[in-house]
Design a protein around this motif. Structure first.
Motif, PDB file in Angstrom:
ATOM      1  N   ALA A 211       1.013  -1.254  -0.002  1.00  0.00           N
ATOM      2  CA  ALA A 211       0.277  -0.008   0.036  1.00  0.00           C
ATOM      3  C   ALA A 211       0.727   1.114  -0.005  1.00  0.00           C
ATOM      4  O   ALA A 211       1.903   1.223   0.632  1.00  0.00           O
ATOM      5  N   ASP A 215      -2.939   5.184   0.830  1.00  0.00           N
ATOM      6  CA  ASP A 215      -4.036   4.190   0.726  1.00  0.00           C
ATOM      7  C   ASP A 215      -4.442   3.484   1.902  1.00  0.00           C
ATOM      8  O   ASP A 215      -3.675   3.431   3.065  1.00  0.00           O
ATOM      9  N   LEU A 216      -5.984   3.229   1.809  1.00  0.00           N
ATOM     10  CA  LEU A 216      -6.471   2.384   3.020  1.00  0.00           C
ATOM     11  C   LEU A 216      -6.125   0.922   2.575  1.00  0.00           C
ATOM     12  O   LEU A 216      -5.587   0.097   3.332  1.00  0.00           O
ATOM     13  N   LEU A 217      -6.503   0.744   1.641  1.00  0.00           N
ATOM     14  CA  LEU A 217      -6.704  -0.740   0.879  1.00  0.00           C
ATOM     15  C   LEU A 217      -5.251  -0.753   0.256  1.00  0.00           C
ATOM     16  O   LEU A 217      -4.580   0.038  -0.306  1.00  0.00           O
ATOM     17  N   SER A 218      -4.662  -2.183   0.349  1.00  0.00           N
ATOM     18  CA  SER A 218      -3.371  -2.371  -0.172  1.00  0.00           C
ATOM     19  C   SER A 218      -3.753  -2.370  -2.003  1.00  0.00           C
ATOM     20  O   SER A 218      -4.972  -2.608  -2.322  1.00  0.00           O
ATOM     21  N   PRO A 298      -4.505  -6.815   3.971  1.00  0.00           N
ATOM     22  CA  PRO A 298      -5.543  -6.274   3.121  1.00  0.00           C
ATOM     23  C   PRO A 298      -5.430  -4.621   3.497  1.00  0.00           C
ATOM     24  O   PRO A 298      -5.606  -4.230   2.213  1.00  0.00           O
ATOM     25  N   PHE A 299      -5.505  -4.464   4.758  1.00  0.00           N
ATOM     26  CA  PHE A 299      -5.430  -2.887   4.984  1.00  0.00           C
ATOM     27  C   PHE A 299      -4.084  -2.562   5.574  1.00  0.00           C
ATOM     28  O   PHE A 299      -3.439  -3.256   6.224  1.00  0.00           O
ATOM     29  N   ARG A 300      -3.954  -1.177   5.259  1.00  0.00           N
ATOM     30  CA  ARG A 300      -2.615  -0.838   5.602  1.00  0.00           C
ATOM     31  C   ARG A 300      -2.108  -0.760   7.281  1.00  0.00           C
ATOM     32  O   ARG A 300      -1.287  -1.357   7.681  1.00  0.00           O
ATOM     33  N   MET A 302      -3.312  -2.749   9.436  1.00  0.00           N
ATOM     34  CA  MET A 302      -3.042  -4.089  10.108  1.00  0.00           C
ATOM     35  C   MET A 302      -1.662  -4.628  10.039  1.00  0.00           C
ATOM     36  O   MET A 302      -1.315  -5.545  10.877  1.00  0.00           O
ATOM     37  N   GLU A 303      -0.795  -3.850   9.299  1.00  0.00           N
ATOM     38  CA  GLU A 303       0.456  -4.505   9.008  1.00  0.00           C
ATOM     39  C   GLU A 303       1.325  -4.332  10.086  1.00  0.00           C
ATOM     40  O   GLU A 303       2.343  -5.009  10.408  1.00  0.00           O
ATOM     41  N   TRP A 311      -0.300 -13.514   7.655  1.00  0.00           N
ATOM     42  CA  TRP A 311      -1.278 -13.203   6.615  1.00  0.00           C
ATOM     43  C   TRP A 311      -1.001 -14.137   5.480  1.00  0.00           C
ATOM     44  O   TRP A 311      -1.953 -14.631   4.792  1.00  0.00           O
TER      45      TRP A 311
END
Lengths: 407, 113, 170
Positions: A211, A215-218, A298-300, A302-303, A311
Motif C-alpha cells: 500500500a 492508501d487505506l486498501l493495499s 489487506p489494510f495498511r 493491520m500490517e 497473513w
C-alpha cells in the motif's frame, strides 16, 4: 555453548517477530568452515517441517470438510473429533508392505515418487513467506518456479509407464496431456503480473503490491480488472495442474482406479500423496504472491500488529479451503470438455488478459483504464463463452469404439 | 586444461556422440535425439566463449543460445510430427524400413527378422 | 576445472551415450533428459541463470515430454528386439571418432583464447530483457513467427488425413 543457544533463540524470535536478517547474530558463532551449510540448513529445514505438517493437517480437514458437504461426519475416531487421523494414516502407510509388480521397471518405479517430491520442494524455495522470509531471492524466481515445476510431468509419466499397468499408463497419459495444456494458460496468466510489475523476482512483485502512504486498501493485483481475471484463470489452471477435482481425470478412481499411482503402496504411495498436496500448496503460494499481495495485509493499518507470515498462511488456508469446497461441489469434467476449456477458452482469454494488462500499464488506474480493461475482459469473456464454446450442442449420444477408425 | 578448454572439449565430445547416434541408430526418434545433442553442443560452445572470453558484457553468446533453444524447440515439434505422420503411413519408426524411395517394395529377410 | 564442472560433464556424456545406446526407448528418453539437465547445470554454473532455467523449461518440460509421447505413439515402449544399429555402424562410429580427434587435437594445439581475467558475469534479467526486446527485437519477432508456423505446421502434418481410409494396424 550457552551463548549459541541464546542467539539461536534470539534468531527464532527475530523470525517470529518479523525483524530483518534473523541469521546475522547467530551465524558468526558457527565455525567458519560450516557457515554456508548451516545457513542453508536454517533456510531449508523450516520448509521441510512446516509444509509436510500442513499436509497432514489438510488431509484431515479436507476429509472432514468433504464429509460436511456430503452430509456425513467424516473421520471422527482417532483423537479429539478425529483430528489425529493423520497419525493413524501415517503409521499405516509406513508399515504397509511395499509391493512392486513383477513386470515393473524397478529402477524407474523407485525413482518416480522421488522425482515428484523433490522438484515440488524446490519450488518452495523462491516463495516469499514473510517480510524477510524468502529462502532464495532469485532474479528469475518465477522462471525457476515454472522450470522446476515442469519436471513433475516427467515423474508422473515415469510412474505410469514403469508400473506396466494399462490403467497406470492411461492415467499418466491423461495427466501429461492435461498438465501440458493447462501450463500455457497458467504461465500466460502470471505473465500479466510480470508485465505490470516489471520484474520476475517474487519478493519484488510482492513489494509492488504494498500500500502507498495515502492508501487505506493495499494495491493487490486482484483488485484490478486484469488482476481479477488473471487470478481466476490462475486458480482454474492451478487446479488442473494439481490434478484436483473437477480436473482429477488422471486419477479418476471410478474410471481408471487411481491412475498413475495405482501400483504404488506403502511409503511410495504416501510420497505421491505428499507431492500432490505440496504441489497444491506451492501453486496457492504463487497465486498469493502474484495476485493476493503476498504477505501484505489487506489494510495498511493491520500490517503493524500482525506478523507478515501469518497473513501469508491465512491466505494459504483460505485458498486451500476454496479448493476443498470446489472438490466437494463440482463433478469431474469429461476429457473433451477439459481440452476445450484449456485451448478454446482459457488460452484466448489469457492472451486477451495480457493485452488488457498492457493497456492498464499505459492508462494506469484512471477511470478510463478501469472502463476500457473491464469492458474488454467482460466482452471477450462473454463472446468466447458463446462463440467458441456454445452451450447448446446437446444431441443424441453417439458411441465410437476403439478400432472403428475416424468417424 | 583451462575451464574454456574443458567446456570446448566436452562440447566436441557431445557433438560427436550425437553425430554417431544420428548415423548409426535405426530409430527415427533417437536420430532426432542425436540432432538435439549436436545443437546443445553448439549452445555449450557459445556459452563457454561468452563466459571465458574477454567480452562478457556483450551477452552475444547468451542471445545466440536463447534463439538456438527456440529453434530447437520448433525443430523437435515439426520433426516429431513428421515421425508420427510417417508412422501412420508406414507403420514403422525405423529408418532402415523406410525405403520406398529405393523402389523396393519387398523387404529382405534380414530386415523382416 | 572445478569438481562440479567435471561431475556435470560426466553426467552429460554418460547421459548422451546411454540415450543413444540403450535398448529400451523410454530409458533412452530419460537418459537424454538427464543429459539435458546436466547441461542446464553447466549453464547455471557459468552464471547464465536465464539460459539455464530456459533450458530446463524447454528441454525437460517440453522436448523430453514430446520425445516420450512420440515413442509411445509409435509403439516403441517395449524392449527393442531387432538390431539397434544400422549395418554400417562401424563407418558411422569411425566418422564421429575421426571428427572428435580432429576437433580435440585442434583445440589443444592452438593457443588458448580464454581470458584469465574474465570474472563470472551475472547479467540481471532486466539486462537480458532489454537486449531481447530492444536490440534483438527483430530476431525475437522472427522467432515468434517461426514458432507459430512450426506449431501450426506440426499440427497439420500430424493430423490424420480425413478422406483416406486408414489401413488396419498390423
Amino acid at each position: 555453548m550457552m551463548e549459541g543457544l541464546r542467539e539461536f533463540c534470539g534468531m527464532i524470535w527475530k523470525v517470529l517477530s518479523d525483524q530483518p536478517d534473523p541469521k546475522a547474530a547467530f551465524l558468526p558463532l558457527v565455525p567458519e568452515a560450516w557457515r554456508v551449510e548451516v545457513s542453508a540448513l536454517l533456510s531449508v529445514l523450516p520448509i521441510l517441517m512446516v509444509f509436510p505438517a500442513l499436509f497432514a493437517l489438510t488431509t484431515v480437514l479436507e476429509r472432514k470438510g468433504l464429509g460436511r458437504i456430503q452430509n456425513r461426519p467424516g473421520p471422527n475416531r482417532v483423537g479429539p473429533a478425529g483430528f489425529l487421523q493423520f497419525a493413524a494414516d501415517g503409521i499405516k502407510t509406513l508399515t504397509k508392505e511395499d509391493v512392486v509388480p513383477r513386470a515393473a521397471d524397478r529402477v524407474l518405479h523407485f525413482i518416480a515418487p522421488l522425482a515428484l517430491v523433490v522438484p515440488v520442494f524446490l519450488t518452495f524455495s523462491v516463495l516469499p513467506f514473510g517480510r524477510n522470509l524468502v529462502p532464495l531471492n532469485l532474479d528469475a524466481g518465477l522462471l525457476f518456479f515454472f522450470a522446476v515445476g515442469a519436471s513433475t510431468e516427467l515423474a508422473i509419466f515415469m510412474a505410469g509407464w514403469a508400473s506396466r499397468n494399462k490403467y497406470s499408463l492411461l492415467g499418466a497419459l491423461r495427466g501429461i496431456a492435461q498438465m501440458v495444456s493447462y501450463e500455457i494458460p497458467l504461465i500466460l496468466s502470471t505473465l500479466s503480473v510480470v508485465m505490470v510489475a516489471g520484474t520476475m523476482s517474487l519478493p519484488a512483485i510482492v513489494d509492488a503490491q504494498a500500500a502507498g502512504s495515502g492508501d487505506l486498501l493495499s494495491r493487490w493485483h486482484v483488485f484490478t480488472p486484469w488482476g481479477f481475471a488473471g487470478f481466476l484463470l490462475f486458480l482454474v489452471a492451478a487446479c488442473a495442474e494439481a490434478n484436483r477435482a473437477p480436473f482429477d481425470l488422471p486419477e479418476g478412481e471410478s474410471e481408471i482406479i487411481a491412475g498413475y499411482y495405482l501400483e504404488y503402496s506403502g511409503f511410495k504411495f504416501a510420497l505421491f500423496f505428499l507431492g500432490e498436496y505440496l504441489g497444491l500448496f506451492a501453486a496457492c503460494g504463487l497465486g498469493i504472491t502474484l495476485f493476493l499481495g503476498g504477505w501484505h495485509a489487506p489494510f495498511r493499518f493491520m500490517e503493524a500488529w500482525v506478523p507478515s507470515y501469518l497473513w501469508f498462511f491465512a491466505k494459504l488456508a483460505g485458498l486451500v479451503a476454496v479448493f476443498i469446497w470446489v472438490r466437494g461441489t463440482l463433478p469431474r469434467v469429461r476429457m473433451d470438455q477439459l481440452m476445450n476449456l484449456a485451448w478454446k477458452f482459457m488460452l484466448p482469454l489469457a492472451l486477451i488478459n495480457l493485452f488488457a494488462a498492457a493497456l492498464w500499464h499505459f492508462l494506469g488506474s484512471t477511470p478510463a483504464g478501469w472502463a476500457i480493461t473491464t469492458g474488454l475482459l467482460v466482452v471477450s469473456y462473454w463472446s468466447l463463452g458463446r462463440i467458441l464454446m456454445p452451450p447448446g450442442r446437446i444431441g443424441r449420444r453417439v458411441y465410437r469404439y476403439a478400432g472403428e477408425g475416424p468417424a | 586444461m583451462t575451464e574454456l578448454q574443458f567446456h570446448l572439449s566436452l562440447s566436441a565430445l557431445l557433438f560427436c556422440v550425437g553425430l554417431a547416434g544420428v548415423l548409426i541408430r535405426r530409430n527415427v526418434i533417437l536420430a532426432l535425439v542425436g540432432i538435439e545433442f549436436m545443437l546443445n553442443a553448439a549452445n555449450l560452445n557459445f556459452l563457454a566463449y561468452w563466459r571465458y572470453g574477454s567480452r562478457t558484457v556483450s551477452m552475444d553468446g547468451m542471445m545466440f543460445v536463447v534463439f538456438s533453444i527456440a529453434v530447437a524447440a520448433a525443430e523437435v515439434a515439426v520433426g516429431l510430427a513428421l515421425v508420427i505422420a510417417l508412422y501412420r503411413r508406414l507403420r514403422t519408426a525405423r529408418l532402415d524400413e523406410m525405403q520406398s524411395l529405393k523402389g523396393c517394395t519387398e523387404r529382405t529377410d534380414d530386415e523382416r527378422s | 576445472m572445478s569438481a562440479l564442472n567435471l561431475l556435470l560433464g560426466i553426467v552429460v556424456l554418460t547421459g548422451a551415450v546411454a540415450a543413444l545406446s540403450l535398448r529400451n526407448l523410454v530409458h533412452c528418453a530419460f537418459a537424454s533428459i538427464g543429459a539435458f539437465l546436466g547441461l542446464a547445470g553447466l549453464y547455471l554454473h557459468m552464471g547464465a541463470e536465464f539460459v539455464g532455467l530456459v533450458q530446463i523449461l524447454v528441454y525437460v518440460g517440453a522436448v523430453g515430454i514430446l520425445f516420450v509421447f512420440a515413442i509411445l505413439l509409435t509403439r516403441g515402449g517395449g524392449v527393442e528386439e531387432r538390431p539397434l544399429f544400422s549395418t554400417s555402424w562401424l563407418c558411422g562410429v569411425g566418422v564421429a571418432g575421426a571428427l572428435a580427434l580432429v576437433l580435440l587435437s585442434g583445440l589443444f594445439k592452438g593457443a588458448d583464447p580464454s581470458d584469465p581475467a574474465a570474472s563470472r558475469p551475472s547479467p540481471t534479467l532486466k539486462q537480458v530483457g532489454q537486449r531481447l526486446m530492444v536490440e534483438d527485437v527483430l530476431a525475437l519477432e522472427i522467432m515468434a513467427l517461426l514458432l507459430t508456423v512450426a506449431s501450426i505446421g506440426a499440427i497439420v502434418i500430424a493430423m490424420p488425413e480425413p478422406s483416406r481410409k486408414e489401413e488396419d494396424p498390423t
